[in-house]
Design a protein around this motif. Structure first.
Motif, PDB file in Angstrom:
ATOM      1  N   LEU A 189       0.833  -1.205   0.000  1.00  0.00           N
ATOM      2  CA  LEU A 189       0.000   0.000   0.000  1.00  0.00           C
ATOM      3  C   LEU A 189       0.869   1.257   0.000  1.00  0.00           C
ATOM      4  CD1 LEU A 189      -2.830  -1.006   2.518  1.00  0.00           C
ATOM      5  CD2 LEU A 189      -3.061  -0.664   0.054  1.00  0.00           C
ATOM      6  N   ILE A 190       1.937   1.234   0.785  1.00  0.00           N
ATOM      7  CA  ILE A 190       2.849   2.376   0.832  1.00  0.00           C
ATOM      8  C   ILE A 190       3.553   2.548  -0.513  1.00  0.00           C
ATOM      9  CG2 ILE A 190       4.956   3.261   1.907  1.00  0.00           C
ATOM     10  CD1 ILE A 190       4.084   1.798   4.481  1.00  0.00           C
ATOM     11  N   VAL A 191       3.985   1.436  -1.097  1.00  0.00           N
ATOM     12  CA  VAL A 191       4.678   1.488  -2.383  1.00  0.00           C
ATOM     13  C   VAL A 191       3.777   2.053  -3.471  1.00  0.00           C
ATOM     14  CG1 VAL A 191       5.595   0.038  -4.238  1.00  0.00           C
ATOM     15  CG2 VAL A 191       6.377  -0.309  -1.895  1.00  0.00           C
ATOM     16  N   VAL A 192       2.526   1.599  -3.495  1.00  0.00           N
ATOM     17  CA  VAL A 192       1.590   2.081  -4.516  1.00  0.00           C
ATOM     18  C   VAL A 192       1.346   3.576  -4.368  1.00  0.00           C
ATOM     19  CG1 VAL A 192      -0.794   1.948  -5.307  1.00  0.00           C
ATOM     20  CG2 VAL A 192       0.473  -0.138  -4.883  1.00  0.00           C
ATOM     21  N   ALA A 193       1.170   4.032  -3.122  1.00  0.00           N
ATOM     22  CA  ALA A 193       0.988   5.470  -2.888  1.00  0.00           C
ATOM     23  C   ALA A 193       2.226   6.249  -3.352  1.00  0.00           C
ATOM     24  CB  ALA A 193       0.717   5.725  -1.410  1.00  0.00           C
ATOM     25  N   LEU A 194       3.402   5.689  -3.071  1.00  0.00           N
ATOM     26  CA  LEU A 194       4.648   6.331  -3.498  1.00  0.00           C
ATOM     27  C   LEU A 194       4.723   6.418  -5.013  1.00  0.00           C
ATOM     28  CD1 LEU A 194       7.496   7.432  -2.870  1.00  0.00           C
ATOM     29  CD2 LEU A 194       8.298   5.048  -2.865  1.00  0.00           C
ATOM     30  N   MET A 195       4.322   5.349  -5.697  1.00  0.00           N
ATOM     31  CA  MET A 195       4.341   5.351  -7.161  1.00  0.00           C
ATOM     32  C   MET A 195       3.465   6.465  -7.716  1.00  0.00           C
ATOM     33  SD  MET A 195       4.120   1.320  -8.193  1.00  0.00           S
ATOM     34  CE  MET A 195       5.455   0.182  -7.885  1.00  0.00           C
ATOM     35  N   THR A 267      -7.099  -3.885  -5.640  1.00  0.00           N
ATOM     36  CA  THR A 267      -7.188  -3.753  -7.092  1.00  0.00           C
ATOM     37  C   THR A 267      -7.349  -2.301  -7.504  1.00  0.00           C
ATOM     38  OG1 THR A 267      -8.141  -5.965  -7.332  1.00  0.00           O
ATOM     39  CG2 THR A 267      -8.527  -4.410  -9.119  1.00  0.00           C
ATOM     40  N   VAL A 268      -8.213  -1.586  -6.815  1.00  0.00           N
ATOM     41  CA  VAL A 268      -8.499  -0.200  -7.186  1.00  0.00           C
ATOM     42  C   VAL A 268      -7.250   0.668  -7.072  1.00  0.00           C
ATOM     43  CG1 VAL A 268      -9.733   1.883  -6.474  1.00  0.00           C
ATOM     44  CG2 VAL A 268     -10.973  -0.269  -6.725  1.00  0.00           C
ATOM     45  N   VAL A 269      -6.547   0.585  -5.938  1.00  0.00           N
ATOM     46  CA  VAL A 269      -5.397   1.471  -5.755  1.00  0.00           C
ATOM     47  C   VAL A 269      -4.281   1.135  -6.743  1.00  0.00           C
ATOM     48  CG1 VAL A 269      -5.928   1.939  -3.336  1.00  0.00           C
ATOM     49  CG2 VAL A 269      -4.456   0.020  -3.902  1.00  0.00           C
ATOM     50  N   ALA A 270      -4.069  -0.156  -6.998  1.00  0.00           N
ATOM     51  CA  ALA A 270      -3.003  -0.523  -7.938  1.00  0.00           C
ATOM     52  C   ALA A 270      -3.392  -0.202  -9.376  1.00  0.00           C
ATOM     53  CB  ALA A 270      -2.679  -2.011  -7.790  1.00  0.00           C
ATOM     54  N   GLN A 271      -4.669  -0.426  -9.731  1.00  0.00           N
ATOM     55  CA  GLN A 271      -5.095  -0.134 -11.098  1.00  0.00           C
ATOM     56  C   GLN A 271      -5.054   1.354 -11.398  1.00  0.00           C
ATOM     57  OE1 GLN A 271      -8.492  -3.496 -11.801  1.00  0.00           O
ATOM     58  NE2 GLN A 271      -8.377  -1.843 -13.274  1.00  0.00           N
ATOM     59  N   LEU A 272      -5.331   2.181 -10.403  1.00  0.00           N
ATOM     60  CA  LEU A 272      -5.251   3.630 -10.615  1.00  0.00           C
ATOM     61  C   LEU A 272      -3.837   4.023 -11.049  1.00  0.00           C
ATOM     62  CD1 LEU A 272      -7.341   5.079  -7.663  1.00  0.00           C
ATOM     63  CD2 LEU A 272      -7.878   5.238 -10.095  1.00  0.00           C
ATOM     64  N   VAL A 273      -2.836   3.440 -10.380  1.00  0.00           N
ATOM     65  CA  VAL A 273      -1.452   3.725 -10.756  1.00  0.00           C
ATOM     66  C   VAL A 273      -1.159   3.178 -12.144  1.00  0.00           C
ATOM     67  CG1 VAL A 273       0.963   3.338 -10.168  1.00  0.00           C
ATOM     68  CG2 VAL A 273      -0.703   3.746  -8.359  1.00  0.00           C
ATOM     69  N   GLY A 274      -1.645   1.966 -12.436  1.00  0.00           N
ATOM     70  CA  GLY A 274      -1.428   1.381 -13.751  1.00  0.00           C
ATOM     71  C   GLY A 274      -2.065   2.201 -14.854  1.00  0.00           C
ATOM     72  N   MET A 275      -3.284   2.720 -14.605  1.00  0.00           N
ATOM     73  CA  MET A 275      -3.955   3.554 -15.609  1.00  0.00           C
ATOM     74  C   MET A 275      -3.196   4.858 -15.825  1.00  0.00           C
ATOM     75  SD  MET A 275      -8.086   3.078 -15.191  1.00  0.00           S
ATOM     76  CE  MET A 275      -8.190   3.635 -13.503  1.00  0.00           C
ATOM     77  N   ALA A 276      -2.783   5.483 -14.712  1.00  0.00           N
ATOM     78  CA  ALA A 276      -2.054   6.749 -14.832  1.00  0.00           C
ATOM     79  C   ALA A 276      -0.743   6.557 -15.585  1.00  0.00           C
ATOM     80  CB  ALA A 276      -1.802   7.328 -13.440  1.00  0.00           C
ATOM     81  N   ALA A 277      -0.010   5.497 -15.238  1.00  0.00           N
ATOM     82  CA  ALA A 277       1.274   5.243 -15.909  1.00  0.00           C
ATOM     83  C   ALA A 277       1.064   4.908 -17.380  1.00  0.00           C
ATOM     84  CB  ALA A 277       2.000   4.102 -15.205  1.00  0.00           C
ATOM     85  N   GLY A 278       0.020   4.150 -17.669  1.00  0.00           N
ATOM     86  CA  GLY A 278      -0.258   3.795 -19.056  1.00  0.00           C
ATOM     87  C   GLY A 278      -0.558   5.015 -19.907  1.00  0.00           C
ATOM     88  N   LEU A 279      -1.347   5.942 -19.363  1.00  0.00           N
ATOM     89  CA  LEU A 279      -1.729   7.137 -20.119  1.00  0.00           C
ATOM     90  C   LEU A 279      -0.592   8.148 -20.229  1.00  0.00           C
ATOM     91  CD1 LEU A 279      -5.321   7.674 -18.686  1.00  0.00           C
ATOM     92  CD2 LEU A 279      -4.756   7.067 -21.049  1.00  0.00           C
ATOM     93  N   LEU A 280       0.166   8.326 -19.137  1.00  0.00           N
ATOM     94  CA  LEU A 280       1.176   9.387 -19.116  1.00  0.00           C
ATOM     95  C   LEU A 280       2.532   8.941 -19.655  1.00  0.00           C
ATOM     96  CD1 LEU A 280       0.371  10.892 -15.604  1.00  0.00           C
ATOM     97  CD2 LEU A 280      -0.275  11.819 -17.836  1.00  0.00           C
ATOM     98  N   ILE A 281       2.870   7.664 -19.466  1.00  0.00           N
ATOM     99  CA  ILE A 281       4.181   7.173 -19.882  1.00  0.00           C
ATOM    100  C   ILE A 281       4.080   6.197 -21.049  1.00  0.00           C
ATOM    101  CG2 ILE A 281       6.270   5.971 -19.086  1.00  0.00           C
ATOM    102  CD1 ILE A 281       5.661   6.897 -16.293  1.00  0.00           C
TER     103      ILE A 281
END
Length: 488
Positions: A189-195, A267-281
């Motif tokens: 959870l901490i890692v995902v927030a950091l990402m 799932t929600v917290v990790a997918q949010l990071v995955g969606m953001a990274a997919g769109l921005l990077i």
């Protein structure tokens, strides 16, 4: 040998069979609290595949629509999954595939395990290993200046190493898995927030919400429903493992809500990071962008932790799958030691790890196709357990064999159940073909999963009444004759 020593040895043997075999767990043997199970499910959900799920979602939709697709798909998919697995196993303390004898028959369960479960979990386990390999090849590139390819031989080497470490954890049983996840889940959870923080220090929220989907179709409504369907499949994909893990919990509340809520939140917290990274990077997998964004020290430490989390997730998946295979083979594997069985299963995803690029390229198709059959299976299980049996299953009959087995059905197969699965799966593939991406008009308004579950339930209720209930097969509405015999 004293009597107390003999008793201790018997107790140890019984406990071992309950943990690694087919015996139902006693109350004192159910060691996981709601908190323990929540950490297990959180750790499972935040494994690296959740980032890939988020990145795959934004192939079709932008960030705002992706959030809605994720919430709708996972909430419905996880509800179907939990009702089709967690309640049945936890209530009786019985391993999931032993409990499913009451639905499919002993031979029918074997068909389900070897046709659906084994292939599905091989795919997920190999995917986790490949992700571990990608993480460590990226660490090598950043720390030592190497130039290993993202799907090169080193990825396979590290994937095999991850599978070996997973085997070590798995061979020590579910207690070890639970203890490790108490530390892994909060750390994730901490890692995902950091990402997410690192991503948004490089980009603005305006950039994120304005970003266009990566590979959409011209029809926006179709894009959204495909994204919902994909997330439905992701939610359903937990079915093969969740029932067996849930039986280790102390009560129904300690099983159902952590199974649903832990997976959903993770799932929600990790997918949010995955969606953001997919769109921005343009890359949803953190092994590709974590070090460039976080720097060599922080990025590498983060990847090390994510890689280890993949190994604990692998052990959780393999535990349930090995139990399923053991149950399905009856006496054939009864005397094979648990570490040997675990190694035999993990050898299969080890073979797939030699083709790392294939697992990534076919990820979205793999998730949806596995959801096709799991949706139909859950529909049949829900109809049988909640509607026909009214949550009463003759426990002793689950362990009976031969012609006098009340759950024998037709030669060990509940034909009604398997036919219902086939009909519902065929309807799903007609409504939405995940390989060709062809859809019917109704798909745009109701997905393929929800109608498939309903069709599976209706077809099963009709066929089961005609083939079993009316003919007195399957011990429907009858007392547990084995329990009554034991009291005489």
């Amino acid at each position: 040998m004293t009597k107390s020593t003999e008793t201790s040895q018997v107790d140890a043997a019984v406990n071992n069979e309950a943990t690694y075999g087919s015996f139902p767990l006693l109350k004192r043997e159910r060691t996981w609290s709601a908190g323990d199970f929540s950490w297990v499910t959180l750790s499972l959900a935040i494994a690296t595949w959740a980032f890939l799920t988020g990145g795959s979602t934004v192939l079709l939709v932008g960030f705002t629509d992706g959030i809605f697709a994720m919430l709708i798909g996972n909430s419905i998919g996880l509800a179907i999954m939990a009702l089709g697995s967690v309640v049945l196993s936890q209530r009786m303390g019985v391993e999931q595939y032993r409990a499913l004898k009451s639905v499919f028959g002993v031979v029918g369960v074997g068909i389900v395990v070897f046709v659906v479960v084994l292939l599905t979990e091989m795919g997920w386990t190999s995917l986790l290993g490949v992700m571990f390999g990608r993480a460590f090849s990226e660490i090598s590139n950043q720390a030592f200046g190497t130039e290993f390819a993202q799907f090169g031989p080193l990825v396979t080497v590290f994937a095999l190493a991850a599978i070996f470490v997973g085997w070590i954890i798995l061979s020590r049983g579910p207690v070890m898995i639970g203890k490790l996840n108490r530390f892994v889940a909060p750390g994730l959870l901490i890692v995902v927030a950091l990402m997410m923080v690192l991503l948004m220090t490089q980009f603005s929220w305006a950039d994120l919400f304005a970003a266009e989907p990566l590979m959409p179709f011209a029809d926006e409504q179709l894009n959204f429903m495909m994204a919902v369907e994909f997330n439905l499949g992701a939610g359903l994909s937990w079915w093969p493992v969740m029932g067996t893990l849930a039986r280790l919990t102390r009560g129904p509340r300690a099983a159902l809500w952590p199974a649903y809520g832990g997976i959903f939140v993770g799932t929600v917290v990790a997918q949010l990071v995955g969606m953001a990274a997919g769109l921005l990077i343009g890359q949803s997998d953190p092994t590709a962008w974590m070090v460039p964004l976080g720097g060599p020290v922080l990025g590498i430490l983060t990847l090390l932790f994510v890689g280890f989390a993949n190994v604990t997730s692998m052990a959780s998946i393999a535990y349930s799958t090995v139990l399923a295979v053991k149950q399905s083979c009856g006496d054939l594997l009864a005397r094979v030691r648990w570490p040997v069985l675990s190694a035999a299963f993990l050898a299969l995803p080890a073979i797939l790890s030699f083709f790392p690029g294939f697992m990534y390229e076919q990820f979205m198709t793999f998730v949806v196709i596995s959801g096709v059959f799991i949706a139909a299976l859950c529909g049949v299980i829900i109809a049988d357990f909640f509607i026909v049996r009214r949550q009463v299953v003759p426990l002793r009959a689950l362990y009976a064999s031969g012609p006098q087995d009340p759950l024998r059905f037709t030669g060990g197969v509940n034909i009604a159940a398997l036919l219902a699965v086939v009909v519902a799966s065929a309807f799903y593939l007609w409504m939405y073909n995940p390989i060709t991406l062809e859809t019917q008009g109704l798909f745009r308004y109701g997905t393929a999963t929800v109608p498939a579950v309903i069709i599976a339930m209706v077809v099963y209720l009709v066929l089961n009444y005609v083939l079993n209930v009316r003919r007195g097969r399957g011990a429907y509405g009858e007392p547990d004759l084995f329990a009554a015999a034991g009291r005489k």
